[in-house]
Design an enzyme around this catalytic site. Sequence first.
Site, PDB file in Angstrom:
ATOM      1  N   GLY A   1      25.342  -3.959   3.956  1.00  0.00           N
ATOM      2  CA  GLY A   1      25.752  -2.752   4.654  1.00  0.00           C
ATOM      3  C   GLY A   1      24.595  -2.010   5.276  1.00  0.00           C
ATOM      4  O   GLY A   1      24.635  -1.642   6.455  1.00  0.00           O
TER       5      GLY A   1
ATOM      6  N   ASP B   1      23.115 -10.207   9.164  1.00  0.00           N
ATOM      7  CA  ASP B   1      23.314  -8.759   9.235  1.00  0.00           C
ATOM      8  C   ASP B   1      22.845  -8.205  10.576  1.00  0.00           C
ATOM      9  O   ASP B   1      23.469  -7.300  11.141  1.00  0.00           O
ATOM     10  CB  ASP B   1      22.553  -8.075   8.101  1.00  0.00           C
ATOM     11  CG  ASP B   1      23.065  -8.495   6.737  1.00  0.00           C
ATOM     12  OD1 ASP B   1      24.255  -8.854   6.630  1.00  0.00           O
ATOM     13  OD2 ASP B   1      22.275  -8.483   5.773  1.00  0.00           O
TER      14      ASP B   1
END
Length: 323
Positions: free
Chosen positions: A41, A269
């Site tokens: 995240g 990511d």
Amino acid sequence: MAGRVAVVGSYNQDHVWNSRELPQPGATHFGDYSSGPGGKGFNQAVAAARAGASVGFFCALGEDAAAEHARRLAADERIDMHVEVHAETPSGSAGIFVGDDGRNMIVVAAGANAELSADFVSNEMASAEVADVVLAQLEVNPEAVVAGLLAARSEGAISILNPAPADAATNERLLSLADVLTPNETEFAAMLARHDVVTVDADEVATIGDSQLHRWCRQLAGSASVIVTLGKHGAFVSHPADLRRGDGDDCYRVAAENVNAIDSTGAGDAFNGALAAALSAARPDAPFADSVRFAGRYAAMSTETAGAALAMPTLNAVLSRFD
């Protein structure tokens, strides 16, 4: 780029060991150690911010040094933090082993990430600035991910689900809430097996014909567009026939860029964060392929620097390199 991206996801304090080659079971190698910020995240939030988006990050942390580090770094990156604090639980952490060839192995301890609640995400997203894109992964409580994707639907935002890590469960509800799915080849193979589509070796995904990959994507994802990232082989894109998102074809490939990769730890990511940033700022009639191509270039550049969150390139660096 000037779109708004909301990231629902994990923060981990990364502990990284670099050695000449990855050790086999039972083997011991000498190497170097470092520690820094990570978590899918947070990595994706940093990537989206450095790629030009205004970013809100919805996460859970403990009350420890890692949490303080996360808050300082988010401030440095101009990321708007929305933190659910779990004082009795440590912040998430990860052990990362990287070989000289850029390959890596990662073990994650979820810590506070597993405690992120659906109510917190729903309430915080309702009170935050409306996002153009909501991006989530599966290193946090899956109900919190559902809440984030539902918020995207209610706001008319594009929802992106990065179904990572590969051993995370993906049920029909999660998949039905995603406008875009972004597995890598390992995650794609795992999902195909988990949802009884087919059993395929992850190492063979890149060599399979486009028509077959497209059929599997449609069986797996229903109405979602799917981007299967394939490392040095680029990416494969599959759209529903009635929703091509500005593209001319139902499926196609985007080639990888030629770079000097030294560490692929945060490449996935980087791709997801950059994709979210690009889609958040794209014109309604812009080809989806443009955002995929930008994300691939961004991810490629991220592999030229060791590390995860702090290895993410800036928008200007990517534009100067490739445009």
